[in-house]
Design a protein around this motif. Structure first.
Motif, short mmCIF file in Angstrom:
data_model
loop_
_atom_site.label_atom_id
_atom_site.label_comp_id
_atom_site.label_asym_id
_atom_site.label_seq_id
_atom_site.Cartn_x
_atom_site.Cartn_y
_atom_site.Cartn_z
N GLY A 1 3.86 10.52 -7.43
CA GLY A 1 4.53 10.20 -8.68
C GLY A 1 5.93 9.67 -8.48
O GLY A 1 6.79 9.80 -9.37
N LEU A 2 6.20 9.02 -7.33
CA LEU A 2 7.54 8.56 -7.00
C LEU A 2 7.58 7.05 -6.77
O LEU A 2 6.66 6.48 -6.17
CB LEU A 2 8.05 9.26 -5.74
CG LEU A 2 8.20 10.79 -5.80
CD1 LEU A 2 8.60 11.32 -4.44
CD2 LEU A 2 9.21 11.19 -6.86
N ASP A 3 8.64 6.43 -7.24
CA ASP A 3 8.90 5.02 -6.96
C ASP A 3 9.69 4.95 -5.67
O ASP A 3 10.80 5.49 -5.57
CB ASP A 3 9.68 4.37 -8.09
CG ASP A 3 8.87 4.29 -9.39
OD1 ASP A 3 7.66 4.01 -9.29
OD2 ASP A 3 9.45 4.53 -10.46
N GLY A 4 9.13 4.31 -4.65
CA GLY A 4 9.78 4.26 -3.36
C GLY A 4 10.35 2.90 -3.02
O GLY A 4 10.06 1.90 -3.67
N GLU A 5 11.16 2.90 -1.98
CA GLU A 5 11.71 1.66 -1.45
C GLU A 5 11.32 1.58 0.02
O GLU A 5 11.54 2.52 0.79
CB GLU A 5 13.23 1.63 -1.61
CG GLU A 5 13.85 0.31 -1.15
CD GLU A 5 15.33 0.23 -1.44
OE1 GLU A 5 16.04 -0.50 -0.72
OE2 GLU A 5 15.78 0.89 -2.40
N THR B 1 0.83 -1.20 0.00
CA THR B 1 0.00 0.00 0.00
C THR B 1 0.87 1.25 0.00
O THR B 1 0.60 2.21 -0.75
CB THR B 1 -0.92 0.02 1.24
OG1 THR B 1 -1.76 -1.12 1.21
CG2 THR B 1 -1.77 1.28 1.28
N VAL B 2 1.89 1.26 0.84
CA VAL B 2 2.78 2.41 0.93
C VAL B 2 3.39 2.73 -0.44
O VAL B 2 3.38 3.88 -0.90
CB VAL B 2 3.88 2.17 1.97
CG1 VAL B 2 4.96 3.26 1.87
CG2 VAL B 2 3.30 2.14 3.37
N LEU B 3 3.91 1.71 -1.11
CA LEU B 3 4.57 1.94 -2.40
C LEU B 3 3.57 2.38 -3.47
O LEU B 3 3.87 3.24 -4.30
CB LEU B 3 5.30 0.67 -2.83
CG LEU B 3 6.40 0.20 -1.88
CD1 LEU B 3 7.08 -1.06 -2.42
CD2 LEU B 3 7.44 1.30 -1.65
N ARG B 4 2.37 1.80 -3.44
CA ARG B 4 1.34 2.20 -4.41
C ARG B 4 0.93 3.65 -4.18
O ARG B 4 0.80 4.43 -5.14
CB ARG B 4 0.13 1.28 -4.28
CG ARG B 4 -1.07 1.73 -5.11
CD ARG B 4 -2.24 0.75 -5.03
NE ARG B 4 -2.69 0.49 -3.69
CZ ARG B 4 -3.46 1.32 -2.97
NH1 ARG B 4 -3.84 2.49 -3.48
NH2 ARG B 4 -3.85 1.00 -1.75
N GLU B 5 0.71 4.03 -2.93
CA GLU B 5 0.27 5.39 -2.62
C GLU B 5 1.36 6.42 -2.93
O GLU B 5 1.06 7.55 -3.35
CB GLU B 5 -0.16 5.49 -1.16
CG GLU B 5 -1.43 4.72 -0.81
CD GLU B 5 -2.69 5.42 -1.29
OE1 GLU B 5 -2.60 6.59 -1.72
OE2 GLU B 5 -3.77 4.81 -1.24
N LEU B 6 2.63 6.05 -2.73
CA LEU B 6 3.71 6.97 -3.10
C LEU B 6 3.66 7.29 -4.59
O LEU B 6 3.89 8.42 -5.01
CB LEU B 6 5.06 6.34 -2.74
CG LEU B 6 5.60 6.59 -1.34
CD1 LEU B 6 6.85 5.75 -1.08
CD2 LEU B 6 5.89 8.07 -1.12
N GLN B 7 3.33 6.30 -5.39
CA GLN B 7 3.24 6.52 -6.83
C GLN B 7 2.00 7.32 -7.18
O GLN B 7 2.06 8.26 -7.97
CB GLN B 7 3.23 5.16 -7.56
CG GLN B 7 3.11 5.25 -9.06
CD GLN B 7 4.20 6.08 -9.70
OE1 GLN B 7 3.93 7.06 -10.40
NE2 GLN B 7 5.45 5.73 -9.45
N GLU B 8 0.84 6.97 -6.58
CA GLU B 8 -0.41 7.65 -6.92
C GLU B 8 -0.44 9.10 -6.44
O GLU B 8 -0.94 9.99 -7.14
CB GLU B 8 -1.60 6.89 -6.30
CG GLU B 8 -1.85 5.53 -6.93
CD GLU B 8 -2.98 4.77 -6.27
OE1 GLU B 8 -3.29 3.66 -6.72
OE2 GLU B 8 -3.56 5.29 -5.28
#
Length: 291
Positions: free
Chosen positions: A206-210, A196-203
């Protein structure tokens, strides 16, 4: 005793902040100013929930939604007048919790020559103290009205860079418009909190997170207006992970017409100096990160 007449009707209590949506009865119904809940008679074969949604539109011009259950009120007048004749009247009235979109236009009567002549958001205080003349059903319904209870589990990212935090700002559709919070959101059914965290960072950014380690678990309980416009008794359980994004990456809002309208790197010192502009989640995460 007059002829026995029974009427089945459906209404809705629609509250926005400290106001309630009401309809004023037309002069052909009463010569005096009198306000009532939007709603009306259920047609033969019509579902009551469909009936109240139809009536709300006819009387207020607003597209509404209503809950699954209703309070039922019964009124028996053994000797009264209806349409110029004496009757033994029994009214069964179902009252639903209703809501309209937060950005809905001002109400207006759509039905021509109907039983209502006006529609407006009226102060609840004026209803309760009798300043605004209403039918008894309005105060009866308000007395048993409870906000819809909702519990939400969400996951968020704590992304720090050079003494600043990556934050998102709630739009007018969010529960606290204009307030900054951590990027994140509700966990979909079957989805892991980390995903969820990684999806929300993108939505939202607009960032790809780790994904990093779990930072803290926080909760927040309040009553307010949901993005749908429904009044809710809301309990949020918020899981916060540390996360990183690529060096030099600049955030931007990706989701259109969502609950986020801005994203930025905000100095932690600025958050500490202005608590009102930042959610309790941001402050809890900063405290956990400093432990």
């Amino acid at each position: 005793m007059g002829q026995q007449v029974q009427r089945l009707a459906a209404y809705a209590v629609i509250v926005r902040g400290d106001r309630i949506l009401l309809s004023r009865l037309a002069e052909r119904v009463t010569k005096h100013e009198l306000w009532t809940l939007p709603g009306g008679g259920v047609d033969h074969g019509e579902d009551p929930r469909a009936a109240v949604i139809r009536e709300i539109y006819e009387e207020t011009g607003l597209h509404a939604e209503v809950g699954e259950t209703a309070h039922v009120f019964s009124m028996h007048l053994s000797d009264t007048w209806r349409r110029g004749r004496r009757v033994d009247a029994h009214s069964v009235r179902m009252v639903y919790d209703g809501w309209v979109a937060s950005d809905a236009p001002d109400p207006r009567v759509v039905e021509i020559d109907g039983s209502t002549a006006d529609a407006a958001w009226q102060p609840i205080a004026d209803v309760l103290d009798g300043t605004l003349p209403t039918v008894g059903l309005v105060t009866e319904a308000l007395a048993v009205l409870l906000p819809y209870r909702r519990q939400r589990v969400a996951a968020y990212a704590y992304v720090e860079r050079d003494g600043a935090l990556l934050l998102t700002r709630n739009s007018a559709l969010g529960p606290h418009p204009g307030v900054w919070t951590l990027p994140g959101g509700g966990i979909d059914h079957g989805e892991s909190p980390g995903a969820t965290v990684l999806r929300e960072l993108q939505e939202e950014c607009g960032l790809d997170g780790e994904l990093g380690a779990l930072l803290t678990v926080d909760d927040h309980h309040f009553t307010g207006t949901a993005p749908t416009g429904r009044r809710e008794d809301f309990h949020a359980i918020r899981i916060v992970y540390r996360a990183t994004v690529p060096d030099g990456a600049e955030p931007r809002v990706v989701e259109v017409d969502g609950t986020t309208d801005a994203v930025a790197w905000v100095p932690i010192a600025e958050v500490s100096a202005d608590e009102e502009s930042y959610s309790s989640l941001v402050r809890a995460a900063i405290a956990a990160a400093g432990d």
